[in-house]
Design a protein around this motif. Structure first.
Motif, short mmCIF file in Angstrom:
data_model
loop_
_atom_site.label_atom_id
_atom_site.label_comp_id
_atom_site.label_asym_id
_atom_site.label_seq_id
_atom_site.Cartn_x
_atom_site.Cartn_y
_atom_site.Cartn_z
N GLU A 177 0.83 -1.21 0.00
CA GLU A 177 0.00 0.00 0.00
C GLU A 177 0.86 1.26 0.00
N THR A 178 1.94 1.25 0.77
CA THR A 178 2.84 2.41 0.82
C THR A 178 3.47 2.67 -0.54
N ALA A 179 4.00 1.61 -1.17
CA ALA A 179 4.63 1.76 -2.48
C ALA A 179 3.60 2.12 -3.54
N LYS A 180 2.43 1.50 -3.48
CA LYS A 180 1.40 1.74 -4.50
C LYS A 180 0.92 3.18 -4.45
N GLN A 181 0.69 3.71 -3.27
CA GLN A 181 0.19 5.08 -3.17
C GLN A 181 1.23 6.08 -3.69
N TYR A 182 2.49 5.82 -3.37
CA TYR A 182 3.52 6.73 -3.87
C TYR A 182 3.59 6.67 -5.40
N MET A 183 3.56 5.46 -5.92
CA MET A 183 3.63 5.28 -7.37
C MET A 183 2.47 5.96 -8.08
N MET A 184 1.26 5.83 -7.53
CA MET A 184 0.09 6.45 -8.14
C MET A 184 0.21 7.97 -8.14
N ARG A 185 0.78 8.53 -7.08
CA ARG A 185 0.99 9.98 -7.04
C ARG A 185 1.99 10.42 -8.10
N LYS A 186 3.06 9.66 -8.24
CA LYS A 186 4.10 10.04 -9.20
C LYS A 186 3.60 9.92 -10.65
N LEU A 187 2.80 8.90 -10.92
CA LEU A 187 2.32 8.68 -12.28
C LEU A 187 0.99 9.36 -12.57
N HIS A 188 0.36 9.90 -11.50
CA HIS A 188 -0.94 10.57 -11.65
C HIS A 188 -1.97 9.62 -12.26
N ILE A 189 -2.04 8.41 -11.73
CA ILE A 189 -3.02 7.45 -12.21
C ILE A 189 -4.02 7.15 -11.11
N SER A 190 -5.18 6.69 -11.51
CA SER A 190 -6.27 6.42 -10.57
C SER A 190 -6.16 5.00 -10.03
N ALA A 191 -6.93 4.74 -8.98
CA ALA A 191 -6.91 3.42 -8.36
C ALA A 191 -7.43 2.35 -9.31
N ASP A 192 -8.43 2.68 -10.12
CA ASP A 192 -8.96 1.67 -11.03
C ASP A 192 -7.98 1.33 -12.14
N LYS A 193 -7.21 2.31 -12.60
CA LYS A 193 -6.19 2.00 -13.60
C LYS A 193 -5.06 1.18 -12.97
N MET A 194 -4.71 1.52 -11.73
CA MET A 194 -3.69 0.74 -11.03
C MET A 194 -4.15 -0.71 -10.88
N ALA A 195 -5.44 -0.90 -10.62
CA ALA A 195 -5.97 -2.24 -10.40
C ALA A 195 -5.95 -3.08 -11.67
N LEU A 196 -5.89 -2.43 -12.83
CA LEU A 196 -5.81 -3.19 -14.07
C LEU A 196 -4.48 -3.92 -14.19
N GLY A 197 -3.48 -3.48 -13.45
CA GLY A 197 -2.24 -4.21 -13.35
C GLY A 197 -1.30 -3.99 -14.52
N GLY A 198 -0.32 -4.89 -14.59
CA GLY A 198 0.68 -4.80 -15.64
C GLY A 198 1.93 -4.04 -15.24
N TYR A 199 2.04 -3.64 -13.96
CA TYR A 199 3.20 -2.88 -13.50
C TYR A 199 4.16 -3.80 -12.74
N GLN A 200 5.45 -3.53 -12.92
CA GLN A 200 6.48 -4.20 -12.12
C GLN A 200 7.16 -3.12 -11.28
N ILE A 201 6.99 -3.23 -9.97
CA ILE A 201 7.41 -2.17 -9.05
C ILE A 201 8.54 -2.67 -8.16
N ARG A 202 9.68 -2.03 -8.24
CA ARG A 202 10.80 -2.37 -7.35
C ARG A 202 10.83 -1.38 -6.21
N THR A 203 10.78 -1.89 -4.99
CA THR A 203 10.68 -1.04 -3.81
C THR A 203 12.02 -0.89 -3.10
N THR A 204 12.02 -0.04 -2.09
CA THR A 204 13.21 0.17 -1.26
C THR A 204 13.24 -0.74 -0.04
N PHE A 205 12.22 -1.57 0.14
CA PHE A 205 12.10 -2.33 1.38
C PHE A 205 13.11 -3.47 1.45
#
Length: 898
Positions: free
Chosen positions: A377-405
């Protein structure tokens, strides 16, 4: 003679010399264009006969040409005739050649009507071509949602989410009538009669937009169905025009049931669910054909916007689970009432539905057990802010996200919390005190700002959806005091002539001292009497250095210092280190210095990392790269470092906070056995306890508070009695968790020392302080603006060590003996605002030759629940301040987040 007498009249009639010139052929040949009388055009006729006849003819001709009155002579009529012949040869006579002045620019009715008809013809032809060329949407093409894959910092896979609830297409007869009625009533009352678009609705949306209001309401169900099939959701004119054409075509050709089923099968409902069948399974664990009218009304409510109406919560400070559920309940009731208004439900049936429908546990949450859900959730919210995308577009998937954790550090932090919780809490034995105790923590790399670990709660799979690392409304207590001291070091006080002051400056520290403003006048409390600041202990400290005040976390000196420096200066310093402005207490009172602000654990860890990095601040981040369809997306570069304060100020703060660990309220952190600095914090009535500490390699914040996550409002409750202890303080449980985690997180890392600070500041004692160099600490108060000690006798802390029945030493209890024979207690508890009573932990004892920290310190009461989470947009720190980069070598990790 008679002939002679007749000639003069003839000459006079002919015009003398003028008459002799008229027969000349070259004159008659010039005609009207010669500029002379048009009657000379026929030289063979007598003047007396030609003149009257020619005048009438020319007048009629001029009238026929529409040029009568433009001139009294025939030459002007001739010019008019030429202009008319030219205008007749123009395709469009505009500006009009047959008018003078401004009238030339007034179009004729023929021009206006012709232009309008032509425009309409073009529009109709274009619309016809557009409608003929566009294709109708296919719900099945939009049905496949892909996974989002999250990776640990080392590149190994953490979890794949999304796509598990791929849309499942159902026919209209499988969708209950109650769902159809609810959606039509809520979204598009005229759906069954409109032609796919609603001009009045679009007009209302435009008016609302012009007024600055919401634009919702301009789209019909048909338009929304079409929009759902444009998965990129581009806000372009081409897409909107295409959407409009498709909507018109569907409105004219497609059956209404087909359109309604298409909409309900493609809409996003939250919980990664696309379509009515997936949504019914996600929220109620049943097929959509079995939905009740109440459950249908709920799903129709969520369609307004899952981010704000899904009770699980969404993105942003306005989308907390509490606020979302409140909105969802109101919308649910409105939808049911609306069905009655539009005739889709009778009042008797509406009266049956009074209970908000219960929901099943989220399947998404079940797949995100432990800390994984909070990390995602922490990484997803940051990513959505940076890309200016909505939650429903994020839910469509297709992203590969590398985190700092860092996986190992996340596990170490979770282990430290879980083991302490297990040994500390017993909800069966102490249900009245040990229930709803919550932990939150975050750990940040000072060299980069990368969030390497966090603890958000027991897990989303345990129905704890709030991320405690992104705490909201939990006051930070005395961990705020370093900002007050840093502001004094940078800006000075009214007693230092604008120069920064030294930590050796002395301030009155006695309990119930009167606090004065910059003019030296006493502040007034709620009772209109001089305000007296409360310490936890009634110990008569007298005047102490600011270093000693921080070590023992004494309230009074900092309550006075914040007025001497200025509240705005303190806010400026805190903001430069990464504290969000909207999480700061806006009140300019004494308790502001004592921690009534409410930043998150992530923000506090990142802020203290600025001290660890010798004044260089990095914004916290949790994502280093994002790929979509194999292509790396831009915008995920590492945040640029900003100079927050001079390195000398930051390093001197570190030295003061090292003393807190070595000799003060955070003495339990000495067990880390490496250089460490930090500050404890506890709030009024024991409602929260904090420890924020750091080494040169890592900065970590730990918070402890008590609140029912499922209760409305989630107000904080007192922790008095939790764990069988009278009161919990920042030097207890939070410091123990911090130490256990940091020991594991830094295992094998070489020990590094903090930079040796430069000497800075002038000694500027508070008003009323004795001028001679002070000797040994006095035990009796010096004459000062403070009042005499409290009218009540000093409180004697209960001894923790009656010889024969001394309790077993547990990790969070004070069992370490001071070298001088006293018992150290790292307590700092709430203060008194306007005469109110602070919590008195009083576990410290000044036994033997005196112990460190004997119940000292204190933080003012819990302030307002301002949001201090990392989902918001970060306030830019103050750039360009002098100083060297410190805090170890510069890291090369890239990314953004948090």
């Amino acid at each position: 003679m008679s002939e002679h007498r007749r000639k003069p009249p003839q000459q006079a009639q002919g015009g003398g010399r003028a008459a002799s010139r008229r027969p000349a052929p070259q004159r008659s040949g010039r005609g009207a264009g010669a500029g002379h009388d048009a009657r000379a055009a026929s030289p063979s006729a007598s003047y007396g006969e030609q003149s009257p006849s020619g005048g009438r003819v020319e007048a009629r001709r001029a009238a026929q040409r529409g040029s009568a009155g433009r001139g009294r002579d025939g030459a002007q009529s001739g010019r008019s005739g030429t202009g008319a012949s030219r205008s007749n040869r123009r395709l469009v006579n505009y500006p009009r050649s047959d008018r003078d002045g401004w009238k030339r620019f007034v179009p004729s009715w023929k021009l206006v009507s012709g232009t309008t008809l032509g425009f309409l013809a073009v529009i109709i032809a274009g619309a016809g071509i557009g409608i003929a060329m566009v294709s109708t949407p296919d719900a099945n093409k939009a049905a496949q949602a892909q996974n989002n894959v999250f990776y640990w910092a080392d590149g190994s896979q953490m979890v794949a989410t999304g796509g598990s609830m791929n849309r499942q297409i159902v026919q209209i007869d499988e969708i209950p009538l109650s769902m159809r009625n609810a959606v039509i009533a809520a979204e598009n009352e005229s759906f069954e009669t409109d032609k796919g678009v609603d001009p009045m609705g679009i007009a209302r949306a435009v008016v609302n937009m012009a007024k600055g209001g919401s634009t919702q309401g301009g789209s019909t169900i048909t338009q929304q169905y079409v929009k759902n099939n444009f998965l990129d959701s581009e806000q372009t004119l081409k897409r909107k025009v295409t959407e409009l054409f498709i909507s018109i075509r569907l409105g004219l050709t497609a059956p209404k049931d087909e359109v309604l089923a298409g909409y309900l099968n493609t809409a996003y409902y939250g919980r990664d669910a696309y379509g009515i069948q997936a949504a019914s399974r996600a929220y109620f664990g049943k097929d959509c054909k079995n939905l009740t009218p109440s459950e249908s009304a709920f799903l129709a409510s969520v369609l307004k916007g899952p981010n704000l109406y899904n009770p699980d919560g969404g993105l942003g400070t306005a989308a907390t689970p509490e606020l979302n559920e409140q909105r969802a309940r109101q919308r649910w009731a409105w939808v049911l009432d609306r069905e009655v208004v539009v005739g889709r439900m009778d009042q008797a049936e509406r009266a049956k539905y009074t209970e908000f429908p219960a929901r099943v546990e989220s399947e998404q949450a079940r797949g995100l057990s432990g800390q994984t859900g909070y990390l995602v959730e922490t990484a997803k919210q940051y990513m959505m802010r940076k890309l200016h995308i909505s939650a429903d577009k994020m839910a469509l998937g297709g992203y590969q996200i590398r985190t700092t954790f860092d996986k190992a550090r996340v596990e170490a932090l979770s282990k430290a919390v879980d083991e302490t919780r297990k040994d500390f809490l017993d909800e069966k034995r102490r249900p009245d005190t040990d229930t709803h105790v919550q932990f939150g923590a975050a750990s940040v790399d000072p060299k980069t700002g990368a969030i390497v670990a966090l603890y958000g709660g027991p897990g989303m799979d345990k129905k704890h959806f709030t991320n405690n690392a992104d705490t909201q409304g939990v006051p930070v207590g005395s961990t705020w005091k370093p900002y007050v001291l840093a502001a004094a070091m940078e800006y000075g006080t009214q007693n230092s002539d604008g120069e920064g002051i030294s930590v050796d400056s002395k301030y009155m520290a006695d309990d119930l001292t009167v606090i004065t403003n910059r003019a030296g006048k006493p502040l007034l409390g709620k009772n209109r009497q001089p305000f007296r600041q409360k310490n936890e202990s009634t110990t008569p400290y007298g005047y102490v250095t600011l270093n000693k005040a921080m070590e023992s976390s004494i309230n009074v000196p900092f309550a006075q210092l914040v007025f001497d420096v200025g509240h705005d200066k303190v806010r400026e310093v805190a903001k430069s280190t990464g504290i969000l402005e909207d999480s700061m207490d806006p009140n300019d009172n004494a308790s502001f210095a004592l921690g009534t602000s409410t930043p998150s654990a992530i923000r506090m860890a990142d802020s203290y990392a600025t001290f660890a990095a010798s004044g260089t601040h990095h914004e916290p981040f949790s994502v280093t790269s994002v790929k979509k369809d194999g292509v790396e997306l831009p915008g995920f570069e590492a945040p640029k470092p900003q100079r927050a304060m001079d390195n000398a100020i930051a390093d001197n703060i570190t030295k003061v906070l090292e003393n807190v660990v070595q000799n003060g309220t955070a003495i339990k952190a000495k067990k880390l056995e490496r250089p460490a600095a930090g500050k404890t914090g506890t709030t009024d009535k024991n409602k929260s306890a904090w420890f924020v500490g750091y080494t040169p390699e890592l900065s970590t914040a730990v918070t402890l508070f008590r609140s029912d996550p499922n209760a409305k409002g989630q107000s904080l409750q007192s922790m008095n009695g939790v764990g069988g202890i009278d009161s919990i303080h920042g030097g207890d449980i939070p410091t123990v968790i911090w130490t256990e985690y940091m020991r594991e997180a830094l295992k094998g890392a070489p020990i590094k020392e903090f930079p040796e600070p430069d000497e800075i500041g002038v000694i500027a004692h508070a008003s009323g302080a004795p001028s001679p160099t002070p000797s040994a600490p006095s035990v009796s108060p010096s004459p000062s603006p403070s009042p005499s000690p409290s009218s009540s006798p000093p409180k004697v802390s209960p001894s923790p060590s009656k010889s024969e029945d001394k309790p077993r030493c547990r990790p969070w209890q004070v069992c370490e003996t001071d070298p001088d024979g006293g018992t150290t207690s790292g307590n700092d508890v709430g203060g008194l605002i306007g005469g109110g009573n602070g919590a008195n932990g009083g576990n410290g004892a000044n036994g033997g030759n005196g112990a460190n920290g004997g119940g000292n310190g204190g933080d003012a009461g819990a302030g307002g629940a301002a949001d201090g989470g990392a989902g918001g947009d970060p306030s830019p720190p103050t750039p360009g301040k002098p100083g060297r980069p410190g805090g170890g070598s510069w890291g090369t990790t890239t990314g953004v987040g948090g």
